[in-house]
Design a protein around this motif. Sequence first.
Motif, PDB file in Angstrom:
ATOM      1  N   ARG A  46      -7.099  36.448  -5.021  1.00  0.00           N
ATOM      2  CA  ARG A  46      -6.392  36.824  -3.783  1.00  0.00           C
ATOM      3  C   ARG A  46      -6.571  38.319  -3.507  1.00  0.00           C
ATOM      4  O   ARG A  46      -6.899  38.718  -2.392  1.00  0.00           O
ATOM      5  CB  ARG A  46      -4.901  36.479  -3.874  1.00  0.00           C
ATOM      6  N   GLN A  98      -8.343  39.737  -0.245  1.00  0.00           N
ATOM      7  CA  GLN A  98      -7.584  40.617   0.675  1.00  0.00           C
ATOM      8  C   GLN A  98      -8.312  41.943   0.860  1.00  0.00           C
ATOM      9  O   GLN A  98      -8.341  42.493   1.963  1.00  0.00           O
ATOM     10  CB  GLN A  98      -6.167  40.847   0.155  1.00  0.00           C
ATOM     11  N   GLY A 144     -10.552  41.823   3.554  1.00  0.00           N
ATOM     12  CA  GLY A 144      -9.979  41.687   4.902  1.00  0.00           C
ATOM     13  C   GLY A 144      -9.499  40.289   5.263  1.00  0.00           C
ATOM     14  O   GLY A 144      -9.107  40.057   6.405  1.00  0.00           O
ATOM     15  N   PHE A 145      -9.517  39.348   4.329  1.00  0.00           N
ATOM     16  CA  PHE A 145      -9.061  37.994   4.655  1.00  0.00           C
ATOM     17  C   PHE A 145      -7.533  37.930   4.571  1.00  0.00           C
ATOM     18  O   PHE A 145      -6.926  38.553   3.693  1.00  0.00           O
ATOM     19  CB  PHE A 145      -9.680  36.968   3.694  1.00  0.00           C
ATOM     20  N   ASP A 146      -6.911  37.149   5.472  1.00  0.00           N
ATOM     21  CA  ASP A 146      -5.450  37.018   5.440  1.00  0.00           C
ATOM     22  C   ASP A 146      -5.058  35.708   4.743  1.00  0.00           C
ATOM     23  O   ASP A 146      -5.923  34.906   4.357  1.00  0.00           O
ATOM     24  CB  ASP A 146      -4.857  37.116   6.856  1.00  0.00           C
ATOM     25  N   SER A 147      -3.736  35.488   4.605  1.00  0.00           N
ATOM     26  CA  SER A 147      -3.319  34.351   3.772  1.00  0.00           C
ATOM     27  C   SER A 147      -3.670  32.998   4.401  1.00  0.00           C
ATOM     28  O   SER A 147      -3.961  32.047   3.664  1.00  0.00           O
ATOM     29  CB  SER A 147      -1.835  34.432   3.417  1.00  0.00           C
ATOM     30  N   GLN A 148      -3.678  32.889   5.714  1.00  0.00           N
ATOM     31  CA  GLN A 148      -4.091  31.620   6.341  1.00  0.00           C
ATOM     32  C   GLN A 148      -5.557  31.324   5.992  1.00  0.00           C
ATOM     33  O   GLN A 148      -5.929  30.190   5.687  1.00  0.00           O
ATOM     34  CB  GLN A 148      -3.887  31.714   7.864  1.00  0.00           C
ATOM     35  N   GLN A 149      -6.378  32.366   6.013  1.00  0.00           N
ATOM     36  CA  GLN A 149      -7.801  32.166   5.694  1.00  0.00           C
ATOM     37  C   GLN A 149      -7.988  31.865   4.200  1.00  0.00           C
ATOM     38  O   GLN A 149      -8.766  30.986   3.828  1.00  0.00           O
ATOM     39  CB  GLN A 149      -8.592  33.416   6.123  1.00  0.00           C
TER      40      GLN A 149
END
Length: 450
Positions: free
Chosen positions: A153, A157, A160-165
Motif C-alpha cells: 500500500r 500510494q 499516486g494511487f488512491d484507496s479505491q484504485q
Amino acid sequence: MPEVFDVIIIGAGLSGLTTTKYLKDANISTLTLEASDVPGGRLRSIENKDNSFEFGGTYIGHHYHRFQNLAKELNLTTIDVTPLISFFKKQDLVINKQLIHQDDWENHKENTLDKDLKSILPWNLHRIILEKYNPYNSPEACLTEGTNDQSMRDWLQSLGFDSQQIKYIYGMNLSYGTDADSISSLQLMHRASFSKRQKSESKVIGFTLLEGMNELANRYINHFNLNILFKNRVNKIVKEKGLFSVSCENGNEFSAERLVLTCAPSTLKNITFDDYSKEQRIQFASELQSQPMFQIHFKHKKNFWEQDGFSPAIFSNEYLGMCYPVRNKVDPEEIIGFTAWVMGKKALDLIKLSQKDACSVIINNLQEIRPSIKNAIELTHLNAWSHEKDFLGGWTYFKPNQFLMWHKLLQSEKSNIFFSGEHTSISSRGIEGAIESGEKTARELLNSIH
Ligand SMILES: Cc1cc2nc3c(=O)[nH]c(=O)nc-3n(C[C@H](O)[C@H](O)[C@H](O)COP(=O)(O)OP(=O)(O)OC[C@H]3O[C@@H](n4cnc5c(N)ncnc54)[C@H](O)[C@@H]3O)c2cc1C
C-alpha cells in the motif's frame, strides 16, 4: 544408540531432494526424513483417466535452466504451455457479486484508474505496475543493503494511487498476503524481477511436464538412489554432546552432526526445539506466514458457461476465488475439469471452518453468482493447503520489513543448522528457486565441513 549420520535433511520436496543428491555426490552420509508417504512436497499431480491434474507447482518458466536440465537427465518430456496460457487470459470478472464481461471492465463505475491502466484486468494490474515501476532490475538487487521493504500500500500510494484504485490493483484474491498492508512490496519486486528474467525472445512462454510434476520427484529418488524415509514427521530436535537428536511422531529417533530444514517456515511451529538450538533464525522463521489457500476441483456434467454466455473462467473477490478450467495439456481446446483457487482474505476465513464446510461455502457461492452451475458440476478433489499440517498454506509470504530481515539473518547467523527451500533462494522463485536453494545449501554445508 541410533545410527549417526553426517546430515539429516528434513523434507523431501525439490529443495530437500537437491540437497540430498549434492551431499551424496560428495560422499556425505545423509538421511532425509519426509512426513508424507510420497516425495515432491508442493509438486502434486493427481492422475485421472484423461490427463494429470496439477495441484501444486506446474509452470516452468522459459529460463528455468536447472529444472529443464534435470527433466532431460530424468528422461521427462517438457511441453510448451503457450497455447494454454492464451486461454488463461480469457477470464470474466465478478464485481460486487455481479458477473461482468472482461470488455466491460474498462468503463465500469468501480474502475477509476487512469487511461493507460483502465483496460488492464484486476488480476493483472499489480503485475503490470510492478513491471513498469519496479526500481530493482534483478532479484539480487532487491536483497542489497538499504532497499526499502515497505508495504505494497505504501509503495502504491507513493506512486499516486488512491484507496479505491488499490482495492483493484492489490485487493482481489491475492497470491501473496491478505491485503496491500500485509505484504512486503520488496518480496513482490523480487518476484517481478525474477519473472522479467524469465521472458523469452522466442514465442514459447513456458513449459510443464507431460508425465505430471510428481513424476520428477519419483524419478529423482530412483535415478540418484537417495536415502529417504517416508512417513517420518519430525516433531522434536535436541542437541546433545555436539549431535542433533531428531525425533519423529512415530517414535523413530535419529542423530546427525548437521541439520537441513527445508519445510515451510510456518510449519517449524510443529517442531519442539531445545533451548540450545533455538536460534534467532528459527524463531523468526516460525513466525512467518504461509499464503492462505484453498483449492477445490470439479468436473462439469454440462457446458454451463454456454448457458450464461460468460467465459468458463472467472476472477472474483468472493469465496469462489479464481475459478478456471483445467485444460488438456496436449489439446488445450478440451476442458477436463475446473479448479477454484481461493486465496488471501477469503481463504483465511475458510481456514476457520472444517474442510467440508469450507467446500460448501465455495460451491454455494459459485451457484449464487453463476446459477447455470447448479446441478452441472461434480466435486472431485479438495486441496486445502492451509489445512495441511506440513504446509499450512501455499508458500511463504513476508510482511513489510520481513523480507530483507529474513535474508539478512540467513547470511549473518551461522551454525550447524542450515535452511533450504524456496523461501531461501536469492536469484529464483518457485520450483527453480527450490532447486537453487538445494544447491546453495549443499555448497554452504560442504564449505562448513572442509
Ligand atoms: C498450488 C501451488 C502452485 C504452484 N505453482 C507453481 C508454478 O506454477 N511454478 C513454480 O515455479 N512454482 C509453483 N509453486 C511453488 C513450488 O511448488 C514450490 O516453490 C516448490 O515446490 C517448493 O519446494 P520446497 O522443497 O522448497 O518445499 P516443499 O515442496 O514444501 O517441501 C518441503 C517438504 O517438507 C515436508 N515436511 C514438512 N514438515 C515436515 C516435518 N516436520 N518432518 C518431515 N517432513 C516435513 C513436506 O511434507 C514437504 O514434502 C506452486 C506452489 C503451490 C502450492
